[in-house]
Design a protein around this motif. Sequence first.
Motif, PDB file in Angstrom:
ATOM      1  N   ALA A 574      -5.062 -17.993   2.910  1.00  0.00           N
ATOM      2  CA  ALA A 574      -4.663 -18.124   1.506  1.00  0.00           C
ATOM      3  C   ALA A 574      -3.174 -17.861   1.329  1.00  0.00           C
ATOM      4  CB  ALA A 574      -5.465 -17.158   0.632  1.00  0.00           C
ATOM      5  N   LEU A 575      -2.598 -18.438   0.262  1.00  0.00           N
ATOM      6  CA  LEU A 575      -1.211 -18.164  -0.111  1.00  0.00           C
ATOM      7  C   LEU A 575      -1.171 -16.928  -1.001  1.00  0.00           C
ATOM      8  CD1 LEU A 575       0.060 -21.778  -0.880  1.00  0.00           C
ATOM      9  CD2 LEU A 575       0.630 -20.360   1.090  1.00  0.00           C
ATOM     10  N   ARG A 576      -0.142 -16.130  -0.845  1.00  0.00           N
ATOM     11  CA  ARG A 576      -0.074 -14.834  -1.520  1.00  0.00           C
ATOM     12  C   ARG A 576       0.076 -14.995  -3.031  1.00  0.00           C
ATOM     13  NH1 ARG A 576       5.929 -13.336   0.851  1.00  0.00           N
ATOM     14  NH2 ARG A 576       7.131 -14.746  -0.484  1.00  0.00           N
ATOM     15  N   THR A 577      -0.514 -14.069  -3.761  1.00  0.00           N
ATOM     16  CA  THR A 577      -0.302 -13.966  -5.202  1.00  0.00           C
ATOM     17  C   THR A 577       0.478 -12.707  -5.541  1.00  0.00           C
ATOM     18  OG1 THR A 577      -2.455 -12.865  -5.408  1.00  0.00           O
ATOM     19  CG2 THR A 577      -2.390 -15.259  -5.750  1.00  0.00           C
ATOM     20  N   THR A 578       0.777 -11.909  -4.545  1.00  0.00           N
ATOM     21  CA  THR A 578       1.571 -10.695  -4.692  1.00  0.00           C
ATOM     22  C   THR A 578       2.353 -10.482  -3.412  1.00  0.00           C
ATOM     23  OG1 THR A 578       1.436  -8.272  -4.846  1.00  0.00           O
ATOM     24  CG2 THR A 578      -0.507  -9.418  -4.026  1.00  0.00           C
ATOM     25  N   LEU A 579       3.514  -9.852  -3.525  1.00  0.00           N
ATOM     26  CA  LEU A 579       4.340  -9.592  -2.345  1.00  0.00           C
ATOM     27  C   LEU A 579       3.929  -8.330  -1.601  1.00  0.00           C
ATOM     28  CD1 LEU A 579       7.935 -10.321  -3.771  1.00  0.00           C
ATOM     29  CD2 LEU A 579       6.374 -11.898  -2.629  1.00  0.00           C
ATOM     30  N   LEU A 580       3.067  -7.516  -2.203  1.00  0.00           N
ATOM     31  CA  LEU A 580       2.775  -6.208  -1.619  1.00  0.00           C
ATOM     32  C   LEU A 580       2.102  -6.269  -0.247  1.00  0.00           C
ATOM     33  CD1 LEU A 580       1.691  -4.030  -4.688  1.00  0.00           C
ATOM     34  CD2 LEU A 580       3.886  -4.106  -3.493  1.00  0.00           C
ATOM     35  N   PRO A 581       1.128  -7.150   0.006  1.00  0.00           N
ATOM     36  CA  PRO A 581       0.495  -7.121   1.341  1.00  0.00           C
ATOM     37  C   PRO A 581       1.486  -7.284   2.489  1.00  0.00           C
ATOM     38  CG  PRO A 581      -0.821  -8.436  -0.166  1.00  0.00           C
ATOM     39  CD  PRO A 581       0.454  -8.118  -0.888  1.00  0.00           C
TER      40      PRO A 581
END
Length: 855
Positions: A574-581
Amino acid sequence: MRVPLSWLREYVDLPATETGRDVQAKLVSAGLEVETVEHLGADIKGPLVVGKVLTIEELTGFKKPIRYCTVDVGAAGGTAQAFGSGAGTGEPQEIVCGATNFSVGDKVVVSLPGAVLPGGFEIAERKTYGRMSRGMICSSNELGIGDDGAHGILVLPPEHEVGTDAIELLELVDEVLDIAVTPDRGYCLSLRGVAREAAIAYGVALRDPALLDVPAANTAGYPVQVADLDGCDRFTARTVTGLNPEARSPIWLQRRLQKAGMRAISLAVDVTNYVMLELGQPLHAYDRHRVEGPIGVRRARPGEKLTTLDDVERVLDPEDLVITDDRGPIGLAGVMGGAHTEIADATADPETGEIAGSTDVVIEAAHFAPVSIARTARRHKLSSEASRRFERGVDPGAASAAAQRTVDLLVLLAGGTADPGVTEVVAPRAPGTITIPADHPDRVAGLAYGRETVVRRLQEIGCDVIGQDELVVTVPSWRPDLTDPNDLAEEVIRLEGYENLPSTLPRPPAGRGLTDRQRMHRRVGRALAGAGYVEAPNYPFVSESVFDQLNLEEDDPARRVVTLVNPLSDEEPALRTTLLPGLLGALRRNDGRGSHDLALFETGLVFQPREHLRVAARLPVDRRPSDEEIVTLTEALPVQPRHAAVVLAGARERAGWWGTDRPAEWADAVEAARIIAREIGAELIVRAGRYGPWHPGRCAELAVRPAGGDGGVQVIGHAGELHPGVVKALGLPARTCAMELDLDRLQEAGRGVVQAPSISTFPVATQDVALVVDSAVPAADVEAALREGAGELLESLRLFDVFTGEQIGAGRKSLAYALRFRAADRTLTVEEASAARDAAVALAAERVGAVLRGA
């Protein structure tokens, strides 16, 4: 592609003095990536000869088998005199050997005293195991041509004469060019292709190995049925009968395969591999007695399975192109054959001693669609020498010649008989033509090549060219990468020499530069770097399980992801929805490697699916897409806002002579958001909040008032200390802090252009005030009231102390602020500054119940 220089010289008359380095320079100049030149046998020194074992005496009393042999080395025996052995010309040599895989009468390779083997191993006459040894019987490993030390001595075929120079016989001295073939130059995955480039580079003739007399197709050949002519537009089948099952590949064939990076297997397989390396056409040999019925080519059916030559059973996909017989699939077309029809090794019957093996073979030489083969190879994670060539483009015109070459070699080396039947299934295709202005390469390169040079260079690569000012070029079958005028221009330019192109600086049109969004992105990065953060860009791919680790609610919008059809890793589709991971993963890795005081940041895109996703249309390449086409394409893409995020762990301020360290805390994460807001020129509202990854009591909600809005606020991010459960799930250091906000929304709420602060020549008036408020009152609310009450004279406001204790009562806190007042046109009086301070305190008392400390 590994290309032995000795093999290359068979097709091109290179100057005798040319070394591998010289050829490398020529090919690099022509656009090939020749990575290295390997010098084989550079340190080998004779005498190294063919010997015949005359006697073997088994020595006893040792921990391992030891044999005392006498070996006939022919006239080379006299060579030992120079090194003190005392043997006369033609005298057998006594040699002590520890291997047991040879017998009396076998032909072996003998290194005599004075010889030097690979690795600088010098051979000398010496006494060992109580006997004098005058040389060494060599294994392939010791000669540097294999790694079969566990299997013992290299036993040569009996036809080689005693005393023959083994260095020449085994082709131990050679140079090998290692070429990294780019996807558009698939024809160079063959000696024929590289020889063509070398012939052009040196301006000499090419002896094309594909120019063979091939019999015409007839109806007597092995039956073939091609059901998918789009996937297989050419299929040639030839049959050879009466092969000697005991026949082995000659030394010259084995050595060429070894130098090219392939191992010898059996004669039939070695011949198909040899022809593939020579002509670039992958081939496959079937045991005729194991094939039942006609050979077919079709797409796989759902549920079909195939055990390939690597003994792996594979479940086939309906898009896979397969080779079949009456039983079903017998091979993955263009990738790997099946185990049920492979050529059987020769075996001896234990009772009668008769040799059994494959005596009749069917040769397949076909041309498959490159895209189909590439997808099959990736789908099954099965890359082979054949698939590498097919997916880059194979010359369909070489199939018949490759089949004929294979037949000729099998007849020559295994005593077989070529069956007169020739099967050819061909889907007629017109040759590709390209129309190009004669001066097009001139305009592309900025040089005046002229028509004659353009025509000559195109003809050298195999094109047919007609026309004057407008050239009609028919591209050769081995160059499927030539599809438009710019491809032809590139061929002319590379053959004329990239080094001859002039160095011209581009002249960008005036009025273009970075967009506001790009400038904002750079300013934010510089500001965070200046605050001590280190940029840590990450891949935009995540696993959906990470949202559970981040403690997000089931209906959280961040869980709605865009999933890739063909991800780089199945674990992160999947493409990220947040930068935190990504940032937290980088922090975890660095902390695990000993860097414990960390402050990382990233600015980048996140991806949010649209409500109604459209299918992307294929844009034209011969013109600029229209505005409508661009809008349609944009609407087919996910929404991609730009975010900024930071993560912190360990000490924010390190210990030193100035004092102790200070650990990073939630306030540092909030301050990072304030730094970004100040850089953009936006007013950031910070208030208590609660959101998934953050500690419920140490989480700040970041909000802005949209420009031109109705006074409402819009949440754009969060900052603070991470929840202990999240820290444990992700394996992070204790008390890790983080911040993430939406940069695009923050920019929309900003002032646009950040104004430089004005400088006044009048003095500043400073007033300090300490206010006691309820501990639940946010400091931001107190600050907002003070700013509004102080009015236009207030230049800056700073919280410099927070105090709690018995002196001010339970559930109360004291906030001390420094207020700086200044007027732009005059010096303020004490009364004016005091009045402004009192007005600020009065509004704070009215708004949040603030009381002056000590009043």
